[in-house]
Design a protein around this motif. Structure first.
Motif, PDB file in Angstrom:
ATOM      1  N   ASP A  97      -3.009   3.175  20.293  1.00  0.00           N
ATOM      2  CA  ASP A  97      -3.318   3.289  18.868  1.00  0.00           C
ATOM      3  C   ASP A  97      -2.102   3.079  17.983  1.00  0.00           C
ATOM      4  N   GLY A  98      -0.948   2.997  18.577  1.00  0.00           N
ATOM      5  CA  GLY A  98       0.265   2.841  17.792  1.00  0.00           C
ATOM      6  C   GLY A  98       0.640   4.154  17.138  1.00  0.00           C
ATOM      7  N   PRO A  99       1.660   4.116  16.307  1.00  0.00           N
ATOM      8  CA  PRO A  99       2.102   5.358  15.672  1.00  0.00           C
ATOM      9  C   PRO A  99       1.088   5.857  14.649  1.00  0.00           C
ATOM     10  N   LEU A 100       1.160   7.150  14.402  1.00  0.00           N
ATOM     11  CA  LEU A 100       0.357   7.763  13.347  1.00  0.00           C
ATOM     12  C   LEU A 100       1.132   7.573  12.048  1.00  0.00           C
ATOM     13  N   LEU A 101       0.543   6.854  11.114  1.00  0.00           N
ATOM     14  CA  LEU A 101       1.214   6.565   9.849  1.00  0.00           C
ATOM     15  C   LEU A 101       0.854   7.643   8.835  1.00  0.00           C
ATOM     16  N   ILE A 102       1.859   8.177   8.176  1.00  0.00           N
ATOM     17  CA  ILE A 102       1.646   9.173   7.132  1.00  0.00           C
ATOM     18  C   ILE A 102       1.547   8.425   5.805  1.00  0.00           C
ATOM     19  N   LEU A 103       0.471   8.673   5.080  1.00  0.00           N
ATOM     20  CA  LEU A 103       0.180   7.959   3.847  1.00  0.00           C
ATOM     21  C   LEU A 103       0.628   8.755   2.633  1.00  0.00           C
ATOM     22  N   ASP A 104       1.160   8.055   1.636  1.00  0.00           N
ATOM     23  CA  ASP A 104       1.400   8.738   0.371  1.00  0.00           C
ATOM     24  C   ASP A 104       0.050   8.821  -0.352  1.00  0.00           C
ATOM     25  N   ASP A 105       0.021   9.496  -1.481  1.00  0.00           N
ATOM     26  CA  ASP A 105      -1.259   9.712  -2.172  1.00  0.00           C
ATOM     27  C   ASP A 105      -1.962   8.410  -2.542  1.00  0.00           C
ATOM     28  N   ALA A 106      -1.209   7.432  -3.054  1.00  0.00           N
ATOM     29  CA  ALA A 106      -1.806   6.157  -3.465  1.00  0.00           C
ATOM     30  C   ALA A 106      -2.340   5.393  -2.254  1.00  0.00           C
ATOM     31  N   GLU A 107      -1.613   5.423  -1.149  1.00  0.00           N
ATOM     32  CA  GLU A 107      -2.062   4.747   0.068  1.00  0.00           C
ATOM     33  C   GLU A 107      -3.318   5.411   0.623  1.00  0.00           C
ATOM     34  N   ALA A 108      -3.333   6.746   0.621  1.00  0.00           N
ATOM     35  CA  ALA A 108      -4.509   7.475   1.112  1.00  0.00           C
ATOM     36  C   ALA A 108      -5.737   7.146   0.269  1.00  0.00           C
ATOM     37  N   GLN A 109      -5.554   7.088  -1.048  1.00  0.00           N
ATOM     38  CA  GLN A 109      -6.668   6.710  -1.932  1.00  0.00           C
ATOM     39  C   GLN A 109      -7.112   5.284  -1.647  1.00  0.00           C
ATOM     40  N   ALA A 110      -6.175   4.387  -1.415  1.00  0.00           N
ATOM     41  CA  ALA A 110      -6.513   2.986  -1.147  1.00  0.00           C
ATOM     42  C   ALA A 110      -7.323   2.863   0.140  1.00  0.00           C
ATOM     43  N   ILE A 111      -6.946   3.604   1.178  1.00  0.00           N
ATOM     44  CA  ILE A 111      -7.674   3.554   2.446  1.00  0.00           C
ATOM     45  C   ILE A 111      -9.092   4.095   2.243  1.00  0.00           C
ATOM     46  N   ALA A 112      -9.212   5.204   1.539  1.00  0.00           N
ATOM     47  CA  ALA A 112     -10.532   5.777   1.266  1.00  0.00           C
ATOM     48  C   ALA A 112     -11.375   4.812   0.433  1.00  0.00           C
TER      49      ALA A 112
END
Length: 131
Positions: A97-112
């Motif tokens: 699965d590769g590394p677990l990437l920690i998202l900043d708030d904007a990235e987390a919103q973009a993924i959602a």
């Protein structure tokens, strides 16, 4: 700043999921948006409905643009991990699965938003197919 121990599930993603779930969904969403809204615009005679659909298209394009900017930022922060995964795949090595990437708030919103946009466009296409 968040540390991995107290990061919510919504603020983390595996590299595998980003590359092979989210990015393909973004590409599919863009293609669905163009084809679905174009089909609706072509089939619509009502000027008010055409204007509403054009506005909807503009909103979706803006949403897609902001999602892509944030995903690009995320990929840029993890360039070495992306390259390592791609090299492993090209060499035929087993890829996890590769590394677990920690998202900043904007990235987390973009993924959602990417997930929601894809779901919304699939539903829109299904509605169009029903007639």
């Amino acid at each position: 700043m968040n540390y991995e121990g107290n990061v919510s599930e919504a603020q983390q993603i595996t590299l595998q999921e980003l590359l092979y779930d989210i990015l393909p969904k973004l590409k599919a969403a863009q293609e669905m948006m163009q084809s679905t809204l174009l089909a609706i615009l072509d089939a619509t005679e009502d000027p008010l409905e055409k204007a509403r659909r054009r506005e909807q298209q503009d909103e979706l394009e803006l949403e897609l643009f902001t999602i892509r900017l944030n995903v690009k930022h995320l990929l840029g922060r993890h360039t070495q991990a992306v390259q390592a995964m791609q090299e492993a795949e090209q060499s035929g090595a087993a890829v996890d699965d590769g590394p677990l990437l920690i998202l900043d708030d904007a990235e987390a919103q973009a993924i959602a938003k990417a997930r929601m946009l894809h779901t919304r466009l699939v539903a829109m296409q299904q509605e169009l197919a029903k007639g």
